[in-house]
Design a protein around this motif. Structure first.
Motif, mmCIF file in Angstrom:
data_model
loop_
_atom_site.group_PDB
_atom_site.id
_atom_site.type_symbol
_atom_site.label_atom_id
_atom_site.label_comp_id
_atom_site.label_asym_id
_atom_site.label_seq_id
_atom_site.Cartn_x
_atom_site.Cartn_y
_atom_site.Cartn_z
ATOM 1 N N CYS A 11 -8.554 44.451 19.234
ATOM 2 C CA CYS A 11 -8.740 45.319 18.051
ATOM 3 C C CYS A 11 -10.131 45.120 17.454
ATOM 4 N N ALA A 12 -10.569 43.871 17.367
ATOM 5 C CA ALA A 12 -11.882 43.578 16.785
ATOM 6 C C ALA A 12 -12.993 44.218 17.604
ATOM 7 N N VAL A 13 -12.885 44.154 18.928
ATOM 8 C CA VAL A 13 -13.906 44.745 19.798
ATOM 9 C C VAL A 13 -13.941 46.262 19.631
ATOM 10 N N LEU A 14 -12.760 46.885 19.629
ATOM 11 C CA LEU A 14 -12.688 48.342 19.473
ATOM 12 C C LEU A 14 -13.290 48.776 18.135
ATOM 13 N N LEU A 15 -12.957 48.051 17.071
ATOM 14 C CA LEU A 15 -13.483 48.391 15.749
ATOM 15 C C LEU A 15 -14.988 48.186 15.679
ATOM 16 N N GLU A 16 -15.494 47.160 16.353
ATOM 17 C CA GLU A 16 -16.936 46.921 16.361
ATOM 18 C C GLU A 16 -17.680 48.038 17.094
ATOM 19 N N ILE A 17 -17.144 48.483 18.223
ATOM 20 C CA ILE A 17 -17.781 49.566 18.981
ATOM 21 C C ILE A 17 -17.796 50.850 18.156
ATOM 22 N N TYR A 18 -16.645 51.163 17.562
ATOM 23 C CA TYR A 18 -16.534 52.382 16.757
ATOM 24 C C TYR A 18 -17.434 52.290 15.523
ATOM 25 N N GLY A 19 -17.450 51.120 14.886
ATOM 26 C CA GLY A 19 -18.284 50.934 13.704
ATOM 27 C C GLY A 19 -19.764 50.999 14.021
ATOM 28 N N LEU A 20 -20.150 50.440 15.168
ATOM 29 C CA LEU A 20 -21.555 50.479 15.569
ATOM 30 C C LEU A 20 -22.003 51.908 15.826
ATOM 31 N N TYR A 21 -21.187 52.658 16.537
ATOM 32 C CA TYR A 21 -21.519 54.061 16.821
ATOM 33 C C TYR A 21 -21.665 54.854 15.518
ATOM 34 N N SER A 22 -20.671 54.695 14.632
ATOM 35 C CA SER A 22 -20.710 55.429 13.363
ATOM 36 C C SER A 22 -21.885 54.988 12.502
ATOM 37 N N GLY A 23 -22.154 53.684 12.490
ATOM 38 C CA GLY A 23 -23.245 53.158 11.679
ATOM 39 C C GLY A 23 -24.605 53.668 12.110
ATOM 40 N N ILE A 24 -24.826 53.728 13.435
ATOM 41 C CA ILE A 24 -26.100 54.240 13.954
ATOM 42 C C ILE A 24 -26.306 55.684 13.525
ATOM 43 N N LEU A 25 -25.249 56.487 13.623
ATOM 44 C CA LEU A 25 -25.379 57.897 13.231
ATOM 45 C C LEU A 25 -25.635 58.037 11.730
ATOM 46 N N MET A 26 -24.989 57.195 10.940
ATOM 47 C CA MET A 26 -25.128 57.310 9.484
ATOM 48 C C MET A 26 -26.551 57.044 9.007
ATOM 49 N N VAL A 27 -27.314 56.291 9.778
ATOM 50 C CA VAL A 27 -28.708 56.029 9.414
ATOM 51 C C VAL A 27 -29.467 57.338 9.240
ATOM 52 N N PHE A 28 -29.110 58.327 10.057
ATOM 53 C CA PHE A 28 -29.832 59.594 10.029
ATOM 54 C C PHE A 28 -29.452 60.455 8.820
ATOM 55 N N ALA A 29 -28.479 60.008 8.041
ATOM 56 C CA ALA A 29 -28.173 60.702 6.786
ATOM 57 C C ALA A 29 -29.315 60.532 5.792
ATOM 58 N N LEU A 30 -30.166 59.518 6.011
ATOM 59 C CA LEU A 30 -31.291 59.256 5.114
ATOM 60 C C LEU A 30 -32.468 60.183 5.382
ATOM 61 N N PHE A 31 -32.460 60.863 6.524
ATOM 62 C CA PHE A 31 -33.558 61.754 6.874
ATOM 63 C C PHE A 31 -33.446 63.059 6.079
ATOM 64 N N PRO A 32 -34.578 63.715 5.807
ATOM 65 C CA PRO A 32 -34.523 64.996 5.078
ATOM 66 C C PRO A 32 -33.673 66.013 5.837
ATOM 67 N N ARG A 33 -32.834 66.739 5.112
ATOM 68 C CA ARG A 33 -31.976 67.693 5.795
ATOM 69 C C ARG A 33 -32.776 68.921 6.214
ATOM 70 N N LYS A 34 -32.368 69.456 7.340
ATOM 71 C CA LYS A 34 -33.054 70.619 7.877
ATOM 72 C C LYS A 34 -32.543 71.888 7.192
ATOM 73 N N LYS A 35 -33.472 72.751 6.823
ATOM 74 C CA LYS A 35 -33.112 74.006 6.176
ATOM 75 C C LYS A 35 -33.480 75.174 7.079
ATOM 76 N N TYR A 36 -32.688 76.227 6.988
ATOM 77 C CA TYR A 36 -32.974 77.426 7.757
ATOM 78 C C TYR A 36 -33.745 78.408 6.894
ATOM 79 N N PRO A 37 -34.746 79.061 7.444
ATOM 80 C CA PRO A 37 -35.501 80.044 6.652
ATOM 81 C C PRO A 37 -34.602 81.206 6.242
ATOM 82 N N GLN A 38 -34.816 81.693 5.032
ATOM 83 C CA GLN A 38 -34.020 82.822 4.571
ATOM 84 C C GLN A 38 -34.435 84.088 5.317
ATOM 85 N N LYS A 39 -33.435 84.837 5.763
ATOM 86 C CA LYS A 39 -33.653 86.034 6.581
ATOM 87 C C LYS A 39 -33.125 87.272 5.864
#
Length: 404
Positions: A11-39
């Motif tokens: 269980c600990a290994v599975l949670l660590e793998i899942y947490g690591l994957y989620s944690g790496i992705l969450m880092v990119f929440a700090l990046f400026p969000r992309k906006k689409y030009p108004q059309k």
């Protein structure tokens, strides 16, 4: 005892793998969000609402949609009553919607949408927007979806929030939970070119994509999650459109909330059981592997909650048997303080007013903890029957101003 120890290590290994994957992705929440030009408005939308016994709320939803800032000649509103015992169709018709009657027996929202899309296919719409009967849609929703579609999207998801966050601590916790998903799940994935989470309402899909995929062919209780899986295996990215906002009424009582969340968890687990092998195979296909891998990890959420119960249970057993009450108290206090702090940050980032949200912030850890028994029950005995959630119970909210 040895078997228990081995299981805890797994269980600990599975949670660590899942947490690591989620944690790496969450880092990119700090990046400026992309906006689409108004059309300029060009996309022709069919707005589709599948409704079952929604007479108290459907009229207001249709009238709000008719007040979109988008040109009226570029969108039409369709309501699909299914298995109704009230005057949903009559109320929607009088409010200004066109009624689509199901031409075949349907048992859920997915079946109603499939029937609607088949009837609308020959009418030449560019895309279909899907809402729930109780939604309050911001006036520029279609305009922002038009921006995304003219920028290249073929399926796009806006954000949704609670329309009644200060009615109760529970409704407020739902609002914080959604905000967490938008900021920590969809936003970083948008930056990385991955798919947003397709949560139930406030999304749009192109007619072209539906034709390529053979229609809206879902069969589980959570048609949104299942369709997201089908898109992943098709190699189709779900675009994130955070400026397209929908408000959704949330439960105020714990029993209704439990029924709803068990349905969500059961649907995710059933979808995983149905498609895990196809998703695994899709992980080895060019142009699809990253979407499929990310979708597999998303579907593992309830399973990871189930797995996480065992280390927590071991901590409680240790406290009872060996008197490790201090460790248990420190662990619980750390969790409660950390999650409450996160709830406060979500409240501020989501530009909610603190007044009226204090109980939700303090009890957000409790809301998260209650997911664990729901997930355990859903893994062992998934819900197989759709149970309706009553709408139109929203109290007068003095601290939140929904879309006009």
């Amino acid at each position: 005892m040895e078997i228990w120890r081995i299981w805890l290590e797994i269980c600990a290994v599975l949670l660590e793998i899942y947490g690591l994957y989620s944690g790496i992705l969450m880092v990119f929440a700090l990046f400026p969000r992309k906006k689409y030009p108004q059309k300029d408005p060009k996309t022709r939308f069919a707005v589709v609402i599948a409704a079952r016994d929604e007479a108290p709320v459907i009229g207001d939803t249709v009238r709000r949609l008719l007040r979109q800032t988008y040109p009226g000649e570029l969108y039409d509103i369709y309501v699909v009553p299914n298995n109704c015992t009230d005057d949903t169709a009559g109320v929607a018709d009088r409010a200004g919607a066109t009624i689509l009657h199901c031409t075949e027996p349907v048992r859920d929202k997915g079946g109603a949408l499939r029937c609607a899309f088949r009837q609308l296919e020959s009418l030449g719409y560019d895309a279909y927007c899907v809402f729930d009967a109780d939604n309050q849609v911001f006036p520029d929703f279609l305009a922002r979806m038009n921006d995304a579609f003219l920028s290249g999207a073929r399926i796009a998801k806006g954000i949704h929030r609670a329309s009644n966050p200060t009615d109760s601590y529970l409704a407020g916790c739902y609002d914080l939970y959604f905000e967490n998903f938008h900021l920590m799940f969809s936003r970083p994935r948008a930056w990385l070119g991955l798919s947003a989470k397709l949560m139930g309402t406030g999304f749009a899909v192109s007619r072209e994509l539906l034709q390529e995929m053979g229609g809206f062919n879902t069969k589980t209780l959570t048609e949104d999650t299942e369709f997201a899986v089908l898109c992943a295996m098709h190699g189709e990215r779900i675009w994130y459109v955070p400026d397209a906002i929908t408000l959704d009424e949330q439960p105020n009582d714990f029993k209704t909330s439990t029924i709803q969340r068990r349905r969500w968890s059961s649907g995710v687990i059933t979808t995983l059981r149905t498609y895990w092998w196809e998703l695994m195979r899709s992980c080895f296909k060019r142009g699809r592997w990253l979407f499929s891998l990310d979708m597999l990890m998303m579907l593992m959420g309830p399973i990871m909650q189930f797995v996480g119960v065992f280390p927590a249970l071991n901590l409680v057993i240790g406290a009872v048997v060996h008197g490790q009450w201090l460790a248990l108290g420190i662990g619980l206090a750390s969790f409660w303080g950390g999650m409450s702090a996160m709830a406060l940050v979500l409240t501020i980032l989501g530009k909610r007013k603190l007044r009226g949200m204090v109980k939700a912030i303090l009890l957000y850890p409790w809301f998260l903890l209650t997911w664990y028994p729901i997930s355990v029950l859903s893994v062992i005995y998934p819900a197989r029957i759709w149970r309706p959630i009553a709408h139109g119970q929203r109290k007068k909210d003095k601290h939140f101003h929904p879309a006009a």
